[in-house]
Write a protein that holds these residues in place. Structure first.
Motif, short mmCIF file in Angstrom:
data_model
loop_
_atom_site.label_atom_id
_atom_site.label_comp_id
_atom_site.label_asym_id
_atom_site.label_seq_id
_atom_site.Cartn_x
_atom_site.Cartn_y
_atom_site.Cartn_z
N LEU A 232 0.91 -1.09 -0.03
CA LEU A 232 0.04 -0.04 0.10
C LEU A 232 0.62 1.61 0.03
CD1 LEU A 232 -2.97 1.08 0.17
CD2 LEU A 232 -2.79 0.87 2.59
N VAL A 233 1.75 1.24 0.87
CA VAL A 233 2.55 2.35 0.92
C VAL A 233 3.71 2.59 -0.40
CG1 VAL A 233 4.60 3.33 1.94
CG2 VAL A 233 2.97 2.51 3.38
N SER A 234 3.88 1.58 -0.96
CA SER A 234 4.60 1.50 -2.13
C SER A 234 3.95 2.09 -3.41
CB SER A 234 5.32 0.06 -2.45
OG SER A 234 6.19 0.15 -3.64
N GLU A 235 2.72 1.59 -3.61
CA GLU A 235 1.98 2.21 -4.52
C GLU A 235 1.20 3.58 -4.44
OE1 GLU A 235 -1.14 -0.66 -5.89
OE2 GLU A 235 0.15 -2.27 -6.24
N LEU A 236 1.16 3.77 -3.26
CA LEU A 236 0.65 5.34 -3.09
C LEU A 236 1.79 6.23 -3.26
CD1 LEU A 236 -1.79 4.97 0.14
CD2 LEU A 236 -2.45 5.71 -2.26
#
Length: 353
Positions: A176-180
Motif C-alpha cells: 500500500l505504501v509503495s503504490e501510493l
C-alpha cells in the motif's frame, strides 16, 4: 535538570504534566493525577503514552495523543536535559459538528458541479486549446477541493460521534505504501518534490480498513508536501518495529512551529499560515484513523525546523484471502485527497483519465 528538580515547576499548572526518563514516569503533577485517576509516577511510559518516547530523538519538540477514559487528548513533548516533559491538554476547545443537512446540500452541489463539468468537457480535445484546457483544469481542481472538504467535514463528524465504520481485514501495508508513494510521486513531479522511500524487510501486514489506511497515508503525504514546499525532498521509511510496523516521513521544509505542533491534532486550528492551503482538519482525522487501527501517530520538529511524522500500527500474522488492493480506481482518490497540494496542471484531462 532531573525529574525532582522539574516537578515543582508544574505543581500549579492547570494542564496535566508528567516527566519521563529511562522509560518510566518520574513525576506527575496534581492535574495529571486527577486526569489519570491516580499518581502514575513509576509506571512505564509505554503504558500511558504508547509509542511516544521511542520516536523522539535528541531535543526535538513533538506532538501525539493519548486516550484517557475513552477521550483522545493532545500531548506535546519536549526534552529538558535527560527528562522528557509531557503536557496533556485537559480542556479541548469545542468543535461544533456540521449538520447532516448541510453536508447533504454540499454533496448535492458538488455532484451537480461534476455533472456540469462532464457536460462542458465531454468533447474536449486531448491536446486542444491551452486556454480552454487550463480553464477546465481550474474547474476540476475546484470540484475536487470542494469534495475533499465535504469528505473531511463528514469524517470529523463521524469520528467525534464514534460512528466511523471500518471493515477490518489483513492488508499489506508494504504494498500500500509503495503504490501510493509511486502515484503521489508521479502527480507531484510538477512541484519538483522528490520522494525517497525505503521499505525494509519482509512484506508487512496489518489488520485494517484498506480505504481508511489509504486516506490516513495520503493525509500524512499531503502534510509533508505542504510543509516541504516546491523543490523539497521527503524521505519515507517503513520498517518492522517489534510487533508493530513504523512508517516515518521526514521533510526538509519550513517545518512546524511549536505552537502549530501543540495544536496539530485540533480540528479548529486558527494558527495556520495564510499561504498554506490547509483546512486544518487533516491531522485530526489522521489521528482518529490511527486510533481506530490501534495505532499511534507522533509528529516531531527537529533542531533544524524539519518535521518528521511517525505512524506505528500493530502487525498481524494473518494473510488476506485475496489481493485487497484495487487497481481500477484510477486517479480519483489522489486527485481528491491531495487537492490541497497538487498544482492545477495535475487536473488536465490526460491526468484525470
Amino acid at each position: 535538570m532531573s525529574g525532582a528538580e522539574l516537578a515543582p515547576l508544574f505543581q500549579l499548572s492547570r494542564d496535566a504534566v508528567c516527566g519521563a526518563a529511562q522509560g518510566r514516569i518520574v513525576f506527575a503533577n496534581p492535574a495529571a493525577c486527577r486526569l489519570f485517576g491516580a499518581d502514575i509516577t513509576g509506571e512505564r511510559v509505554e503504558t500511558r503514552f504508547p509509542g511516544l518516547e521511542e520516536n523522539i530523538c535528541g531535543d526535538g519538540f513533538a506532538a501525539s495523543s493519548v486516550t484517557v477514559d475513552g477521550t483522545p487528548r493532545n500531548v506535546t513533548a519536549a526534552r529538558c536535559g535527560g527528562v522528557l516533559v509531557l503536557t496533556v491538554r485537559t480542556e479541548e476547545p469545542p468543535f461544533p459538528p456540521v449538520p447532516p443537512t448541510a453536508l447533504r446540500q454540499m454533496r448535492t452541489a458538488a455532484f451537480n458541479l461534476r455533472m456540469a463539468l462532464d457536460c462542458l468537457t465531454e468533447d474536449e480535445p486531448e491536446n486542444g486549446d491551452d486556454g480552454g484546457e487550463m480553464c477546465s483544469s481550474i474547474l476540476f481542481h475546484s470540484y475536487y477541493s470542494m469534495l475533499h472538504l465535504i469528505n473531511q467535514l463528514s469524517d470529523v463528524n463521524a469520528l467525534a460521534a464514534g460512528t466511523m465504520a471500518c471493515r477490518m481485514q489483513p492488508v499489506s501495508i508494504s504494498r500500500l505504501v509503495s503504490e501510493l508513494l509511486g502515484s503521489a510521486d508521479f502527480f507531484l513531479r510538477r512541484k519538483h518534490i522528490t520522494f525517497r522511500w525505503e521499505i525494509l524487510g519482509e512484506n508487512l501486514f496489518v489488520e485494517g480498513d484498506r480505504d481508511r489506511l489509504e486516506q490516513l497515508l495520503l493525509i500524512l503525504i499531503a502534510n509533508s508536501v505542504m510543509h516541504t514546499g516546491e523543490g523539497g525532498t521527503i524521505a519515507v521509511r517503513l520498517k518492522r518495529h517489534g510487533q508493530r510496523c513504523q512508517l516515518t516521513l521526514c521533510d526538509d521544509g519550513r517545518g512546524m512551529t511549536e505552537s502549530e505542533l501543540a495544536e496539530a491534532f485540533m480540528p479548529n486550528r486558527e494558527d495556520l499560515p495564510t499561504n498554506v492551503q490547509d483546512s486544518g482538519l487533516g491531522l485530526s482525522i489522521a489521528q482518529g484513523l490511527a486510533q481506530l487501527h490501534n495505532g499511534v501517530l507522533v509528529i516531531q520538529r527537529g533542531k533544524g525546523g524539519e518535521t518528521s511524522m511517525h505512524l506505528q500500527l500493530p502487525l498481524t500474522g494473518k494473510l488476506p484471502l485475496r489481493d485487497t488492493l484495487r487497481h481500477d480506481s484510477g486517479p480519483e482518490l489522489l486527485l481528491t485527497e491531495l487537492s490541497e497540494v497538487l498544482p492545477t496542471e495535475a487536473y488536465r484531462r490526460k491526468y484525470r483519465e
